[in-house]
Design an enzyme around this catalytic site. Sequence first.
Site: not given
Ligand code: APR
Length: 233
Positions: A91-92, A109, A175-176, A201
Amino acid sequence: MTSPRNIVILTGAGISAESGIATFRGPGGLWEGHRVEDVCTPEALADDPVLVHRFYDARRAALATVAPNAAHVALARLDAEWLGELLIVTQNVDDLHERAGAKRLLHMHGALRSALCAGCGAQETWTGDLPPGSLCAACGAAKLRPDIVFFGEMPYDMARIEQALAAADLFVSIGTSGAVYPAAGFVQGARHAGAETLELNLERSGGSGYFHETRLGAAGVLVPEWVEQMLAS
Ligand code: APR
C-alpha cells in the site's frame, strides 16, 4: 500445515516506520497540519493543485533521506529464494521494497517516483519535483499528476491481486492498520480461499480478528524472524 507454495504478502506504512517514514494514523502522521486524507483526494487536487503537488514533491524528495530497513531486506531475500509463487502487494508509495531488491512486487496505491498523465493515462518515472502543468512524454499534454491512487479512486492491479489471493496458501499482513479497503478485506478473501493468515504488526489492528495468528512487535524484528522460519521450513 504442509510447506505453503503460494504466498501473498500485504505491507503498509508500518513496514517503513523504522526507516523514518511516518505512518498515516500514528504520531507524526500529519504534514504541515494537513491530515493525509485531506490531501489525497481528487477534489483537493482540483481545488489546490499547487498544495497537492507540493505535498508529494516533499515526500518524493524525502525518499533520498531514508533507506530500506531489516524488514524490507528480509522480504527481498524471501522473494529471491522462495521457489513457490510469491507476491508482495504494498500500500506504500515509497520505493524501499524495490531498493531492498524485491522483484515480485506491486504498488496498489501508486508510487512517489512515478507521474501519471490525467489525459492519456501513461505513467512515467519521475524523481524530482512535479509542478502542475508538467508535460506528458507520451501525449504532450500538460496534465501530469502524482501517480498516487487517491481516496475514491480504483487501486492498481486489483484483478492480479484477487487472482493471487484466490490461489494463496498463506497470506501475511505486515504493518497495516486494516483501516482502508479494499486492502483491509484481503485477509477475508484469503481465508475464504482456504489460506493460512498471519499478521505481523506493532499493535492489534482493525483486522486482527480475521487472522489465524497475530504476532505483535516491530517489523524490523518480526519479519526477519518469520523469513528465517519460512526458508527453514
Ligand atoms: N512495525 C510494525 N508495525 C508498525 C510499526 C513497526 N515499526 N510502526 C507502526 N506500525 C503499525 C501501526 O500499529 C499501524 O497498525 O503500522 C500500521 C500503520 O497503519 P496506518 O498508519 O493506517 O498505515 P496503513 O495501514 O498503511 O494505511 C493504509 O491508508 O492513508 C491511506 O493510502 C494510505 O496506504 C495508506 C492506507
